[in-house]
Scaffold this active site. Structure first.
Site, PDB file in Angstrom:
ATOM      1  N   ASP A  19      -9.049  31.876  -9.094  1.00 49.20           N
ATOM      2  CA  ASP A  19      -8.656  33.285  -9.255  1.00 49.20           C
ATOM      3  C   ASP A  19      -8.007  33.549 -10.607  1.00 49.20           C
ATOM      4  OD1 ASP A  19      -7.401  33.087  -5.872  1.00 49.20           O
ATOM      5  OD2 ASP A  19      -9.418  33.556  -6.613  1.00 49.20           O
ATOM      6  N   LYS A 220       1.709  23.460 -25.751  1.00 45.99           N
ATOM      7  CA  LYS A 220       0.964  22.553 -24.856  1.00 45.99           C
ATOM      8  C   LYS A 220       0.977  21.149 -25.442  1.00 45.99           C
ATOM      9  CE  LYS A 220      -2.402  25.244 -25.778  1.00 45.99           C
ATOM     10  NZ  LYS A 220      -3.751  25.821 -25.981  1.00 45.99           N
ATOM     11  N   ASP A 245     -10.145  22.861 -25.368  1.00 49.53           N
ATOM     12  CA  ASP A 245     -11.043  22.020 -26.180  1.00 49.53           C
ATOM     13  C   ASP A 245     -10.360  20.740 -26.650  1.00 49.53           C
ATOM     14  OD1 ASP A 245     -10.474  22.633 -29.530  1.00 49.53           O
ATOM     15  OD2 ASP A 245      -9.433  23.751 -27.978  1.00 49.53           O
TER      16      ASP A 245
HETATM   17  C1  LIG Z   1      -5.521  24.372 -32.213  1.00 45.60           C
HETATM   18  C2  LIG Z   1      -4.298  25.145 -31.860  1.00 45.60           C
HETATM   19  O1  LIG Z   1      -4.609  26.397 -31.259  1.00 45.60           O
HETATM   20  P1  LIG Z   1      -5.195  26.480 -29.773  1.00 45.60           P
HETATM   21  O2  LIG Z   1      -6.428  25.605 -29.733  1.00 45.60           O
HETATM   22  O3  LIG Z   1      -4.108  25.982 -28.857  1.00 45.60           O
HETATM   23  O4  LIG Z   1      -5.527  27.950 -29.584  1.00 45.60           O
HETATM   24  C3  LIG Z   1      -3.589  25.356 -33.148  1.00 45.60           C
HETATM   25  O5  LIG Z   1      -3.925  26.381 -33.791  1.00 45.60           O
HETATM   26  O6  LIG Z   1      -2.848  24.457 -33.541  1.00 45.60           O
HETATM   27 MG   LIG Z   2      -7.986  24.766 -28.953  1.00 44.39          MG
END
Ligand SMILES: C[C@H](OP(=O)(O)O)C(=O)O
Ligand SMILES: [Mg+2]
Length: 302
Positions: A19, A220, A245
């Site tokens: 969801d 993250k 990714d």
């Molecule tokens: C790669 C990362 O961006 P995200 O992939 O978390 O949007 C960042 O810009 O350091």
């Molecule tokens: Mg990314």
């Protein structure tokens, strides 16, 4: 063991199963200012099925407001309250977790979007985009006066990185043992439109090396970012999927938060990261080539 999505049923079943969809941005939705093919249709599909869509990016160069402008420019529907960036997570961490007194200041290695989020939480910022710090002039301690109000150094992606900024940050972190050392994120690289570039983790690396000390990371895979989301959004973790990714940020973030995880191969992760002798120990629940693959779940009869 990851499930490799392939048939239209695979995609439609996943859409039905979750969801709330949390999307990483760089390498999933776009490369720099170039949107990835299929993203608009698939996000429209999810919204048409009343799915909750959130955007969760480690890129601290932009504030949520800046990102709203980018989404609009790229023709992607997004509300500012759906956007969570590591700049915002860092500002919330300083104001609400360590409760930095408003009389204190923060020295920033980073860009205007990060400054904007910190100032939005009432935090006084030094460094950052200040022209006096964005200089290639030699740095000498003889010309430097430490501001005793600085109680934290925050380091994010900074395309105007230089010796002056590292040296000032080093002074604040060595001459005040209580000074917090915070990294917005530790991505070693990031996928620009033309290819890989050093990421925020490569900006804080010289400081780590000089100090012999690691920062607290608010982006993250840290839970700080999820705490910011939890404070604003109600969702069921069991019916929530994180799409990313990068294995050691996005997928690990999802796993730390008890979420399902989907790895796409349009950004940082490559096949050898998930199969073969050097595969990462971080194993996503699902793998597909691109978000665009979910177009297979769009009912042609609709
Ligand atoms: C790669 C990362 O961006 P995200 O992939 O978390 O949007 C960042 O810009 O350091
Ligand atoms: Mg990314």
């Amino acid at each position: 063991m990851s499930v490799r999505l392939s048939t239209p049923q695979d995609y439609s079943r996943l859409v039905d199963k979750y969801d709330t969809w949390m999307f990483d941005c760089d390498g999933v939705l776009w490369h720099g200012d170039r949107i990835i093919d299929g993203v608009v249709e698939v996000l429209d599909l999810l919204r048409s099925k009343k799915k909750k869509v959130l955007f969760v990016t480690n890129n601290a160069t932009k504030s949520r407001k800046n990102y709203k402008g980018k989404f609009d420019k790229l023709g992607v529907q997004a509300h500012v309250d759906e956007i969570y960036g590591s700049a915002y997570a860092t500002a919330v961490y300083l104001s609400s977790v360590i409760k930095l007194p408003k009389t204190n200041k923060v020295y920033v290695i980073g860009m205007a979007g990060l400054e904007e989020e910190l100032q939005g939480e009432g935090i006084t910022v030094l460094g950052g985009s200040d022209p006096a710090d964005c200089t290639l002039e030699p740095f000498t301690l003889a010309n430097f006066t430490l501001d005793p109000a600085v109680a934290a150094v925050v380091c994010g992606l900074d395309t105007q990185m230089n010796y002056t900024k590292i040296s000032k940050a080093f002074q604040y972190l060595t001459r005040n043992s209580d000074c917090h050392f915070i990294a917005t994120n530790e991505d070693s690289t990031y996928p620009s439109a033309e290819g890989l570039l050093p990421g925020a983790g490569s900006i804080s690396a010289p400081l780590r090396y000089a100090l012999g000390r690691d920062p607290i990371c608010t982006g993250k895979p840290s839970s700080t970012m999820l705490d910011c989301i939890n404070a604003k959004v109600h969702y069921n973790p069991e019916r929530t999927i994180m799409v990313g990714d990068r294995l050691n940020t996005d997928i690990l973030f999802g796993q730390n938060g008890g979420l399902a995880t989907l790895l796409v191969l349009t950004g940082i992760a490559v096949e050898s990261d998930i199969t073969g002798p050097n595969a990462s120990p971080i194993v996503p629940n699902f793998i597909t080539s691109s978000i665009a693959d979910f177009r297979a779940a769009i009912d042609p009869q609709q």
